[in-house]
Scaffold this active site. Structure first.
Site, PDB file in Angstrom:
ATOM      1  N   GLY A  14       0.803  -1.219   0.000  1.00 37.00           N
ATOM      2  CA  GLY A  14       0.000   0.000   0.000  1.00 37.00           C
ATOM      3  C   GLY A  14       0.834   1.266   0.000  1.00 37.00           C
ATOM      4  O   GLY A  14       0.530   2.220  -0.730  1.00 37.00           O
ATOM      5  N   ASP A  33       9.226  -6.908  -5.874  1.00 38.90           N
ATOM      6  CA  ASP A  33       8.378  -7.619  -4.911  1.00 38.90           C
ATOM      7  C   ASP A  33       8.462  -9.094  -5.266  1.00 38.90           C
ATOM      8  O   ASP A  33       9.144  -9.470  -6.231  1.00 38.90           O
ATOM      9  CB  ASP A  33       6.917  -7.107  -4.971  1.00 38.90           C
ATOM     10  CG  ASP A  33       6.258  -7.200  -3.587  1.00 38.90           C
ATOM     11  OD1 ASP A  33       6.416  -8.249  -2.923  1.00 38.90           O
ATOM     12  OD2 ASP A  33       5.602  -6.235  -3.175  1.00 38.90           O
ATOM     13  N   ASP A  50      12.578 -12.172  -3.689  1.00 33.21           N
ATOM     14  CA  ASP A  50      12.235 -12.543  -2.322  1.00 33.21           C
ATOM     15  C   ASP A  50      13.432 -12.069  -1.496  1.00 33.21           C
ATOM     16  O   ASP A  50      14.574 -12.487  -1.744  1.00 33.21           O
ATOM     17  CB  ASP A  50      12.073 -14.065  -2.266  1.00 33.21           C
ATOM     18  CG  ASP A  50      11.835 -14.570  -0.851  1.00 33.21           C
ATOM     19  OD1 ASP A  50      12.132 -13.842   0.119  1.00 33.21           O
ATOM     20  OD2 ASP A  50      11.376 -15.717  -0.726  1.00 33.21           O
ATOM     21  N   GLY A  71      10.059  -3.148   1.682  1.00 31.73           N
ATOM     22  CA  GLY A  71       9.729  -4.578   1.714  1.00 31.73           C
ATOM     23  C   GLY A  71       9.821  -5.149   3.114  1.00 31.73           C
ATOM     24  O   GLY A  71      10.897  -5.155   3.714  1.00 31.73           O
ATOM     25  N   SER A 110       9.301   2.541  11.500  1.00 31.42           N
ATOM     26  CA  SER A 110       7.894   2.682  11.897  1.00 31.42           C
ATOM     27  C   SER A 110       7.777   3.317  13.267  1.00 31.42           C
ATOM     28  O   SER A 110       8.680   3.192  14.114  1.00 31.42           O
ATOM     29  CB  SER A 110       7.241   1.300  11.928  1.00 31.42           C
ATOM     30  OG  SER A 110       5.986   1.355  12.587  1.00 31.42           O
ATOM     31  N   TYR A 135       7.268  -6.842  15.408  1.00 35.07           N
ATOM     32  CA  TYR A 135       7.349  -5.970  14.232  1.00 35.07           C
ATOM     33  C   TYR A 135       8.150  -4.694  14.547  1.00 35.07           C
ATOM     34  O   TYR A 135       9.086  -4.329  13.815  1.00 35.07           O
ATOM     35  CB  TYR A 135       5.929  -5.613  13.772  1.00 35.07           C
ATOM     36  CG  TYR A 135       5.855  -4.489  12.777  1.00 35.07           C
ATOM     37  CD1 TYR A 135       6.291  -4.654  11.473  1.00 35.07           C
ATOM     38  CD2 TYR A 135       5.337  -3.244  13.148  1.00 35.07           C
ATOM     39  CE1 TYR A 135       6.227  -3.609  10.568  1.00 35.07           C
ATOM     40  CE2 TYR A 135       5.268  -2.205  12.251  1.00 35.07           C
ATOM     41  CZ  TYR A 135       5.714  -2.387  10.957  1.00 35.07           C
ATOM     42  OH  TYR A 135       5.654  -1.359  10.059  1.00 35.07           O
TER      43      TYR A 135
HETATM   44  C1  15L Z   1       2.703   0.529  10.821  1.00 30.60           C
HETATM   45  O1  15L Z   1       3.902   0.526  10.966  1.00 30.60           O
HETATM   46  C2  15L Z   1       2.015  -0.456   9.969  1.00 30.60           C
HETATM   47  O2  15L Z   1       2.817  -0.908   8.891  1.00 30.60           O
HETATM   48  C3  15L Z   1       0.693   0.029   9.459  1.00 30.60           C
HETATM   49  O3  15L Z   1      -0.011  -1.075   8.952  1.00 30.60           O
HETATM   50  C4  15L Z   1      -0.117   0.718  10.558  1.00 30.60           C
HETATM   51  O4  15L Z   1      -0.468  -0.225  11.537  1.00 30.60           O
HETATM   52  C5  15L Z   1       0.707   1.836  11.169  1.00 30.60           C
HETATM   53  O5  15L Z   1       1.954   1.365  11.594  1.00 30.60           O
HETATM   54  C6  15L Z   1      -0.007   2.497  12.358  1.00 30.60           C
HETATM   55  O6  15L Z   1       0.588   2.548  13.447  1.00 30.60           O
HETATM   56  O7  15L Z   1      -1.113   2.996  12.165  1.00 30.60           O
END
Ligand code: 15L
Length: 272
Positions: A14, A33, A50, A71, A110, A135
């Site tokens: 996405g 991908d 991969d 990725g 993230s 994650y």
């Molecule tokens: C992320 O890191 C995720 O990839 C995404 O799917 C959402 O969950 C986002 O964080 C979030 O915290 O809203």
């Protein structure tokens, strides 16, 4: 278009779909991908890879000027899934880049690398990591890997602690962490083109009034976000006025990633 060839990993996801639209015409995009993409635009090519397969990763990075590394498995999952996709995959990507002489990577970290900070706190890019999930842990690993490869091997990285990329903020939590596709593309462009990046961490968020992050480091690098979550606040508060009701989720920046499995057993993941 610059003559830069930019590899985008996780190109079927996405975030990449948003970015492809924003970066079209600015770079020559090599999309990668596991499953081939069918809808290639002018200026795009595809290479299957991969990320756990080092030979495939070597082929993907060969001859590119920069990489946008998206990725990954993008939510919480079992240790085995996270280890393979996010930890081994990211290590392969950095090591193949070093071997191939690729000198610039934009790493999609993230907010979940720091998700256990409370919402009452304002944090900047220098805080100690507080991952809220396996994650999030894999994103801390990626940031640390980027730091090592910058210091030791001269592979430069901009790590984006991305909040949530969407056309508009989806709920109350996302009013704090939302980033629009065009603002994300601006940060990615800084990561690819800024002449003086060695290793940096910035937050991937728009100009949000209700923010938990001090994004001064992004502004220092020239980021000038165009979008504000505040413009959607009334609509979000009208349609989604409360949080989850789970006190652990609602107290912490990472939301549901913090409450999933809390007090439970990581070998029996509760990934509902
Ligand atoms: C992320 O890191 C995720 O990839 C995404 O799917 C959402 O969950 C986002 O964080 C979030 O915290 O809203």
């Amino acid at each position: 278009m610059t003559s830069k060839i930019v590899l985008v990993t996780g190109a079927g996801g996405g975030v990449a779909t948003f970015l492809r639209a924003e970066l079209a015409g600015r770079y020559s995009l090599r999309l990668s991908d596991q499953v081939p993409l069918k809808d290639l635009r002018d200026g795009e090519s595809f290479v299957a890879a991969d990320l756990t397969d080092m030979d495939a990763v070597r082929r993907a990075v060969d001859g590119v000027d920069a990489i946008v590394h998206l990725g990954a498995f993008s939510v919480e999952a079992s240790w085995e899934v996270i280890r393979d996709a996010n930890i081994i995959g990211t290590h392969n990507l950095y090591e193949a880049s070093r071997q191939a002489g690729v000198r610039r990577i934009v790493f999609a970290s993230s907010n979940h690398a720091v998700g256990f900070y409370e919402r009452s706190e304002t944090i900047d890019h220098t805080v100690y990591p507080r991952p809220d999930s396996r994650y999030g842990l894999s994103k801390v690993f990626g940031e640390a890997l980027a730091s090592l490869y910058a210091d030791k091997y001269g592979v430069q990285s901009l790590c984006l602690r991305i909040g949530n990329v969407a056309e508009r903020p989806l709920d109350v939590r996302r009013l704090a962490i939302w980033i629009s596709p065009r603002d994300l593309a601006q940060l990615v462009g800084i990561g690819i083109d800024h002449p003086d990046i060695r290793f940096e961490i910035v937050y991937g968020m728009s100009d949000n009034k209700q923010a938990w992050w001090d994004n001064a480091n992004a502004y220092r690098l020239g980021y000038r976000p165009q979008d504000r979550s505040e413009d959607y606040a009334a609509e979000v508060l009208a349609t989604c006025p409360v949080e989850t009701g789970d006190p652990v989720a609602d107290r912490h920046q990472g939301g549901g990633f913090c409450s999933t499995e809390a007090g439970g057993d990581p070998t029996k993941p509760d990934l509902a």
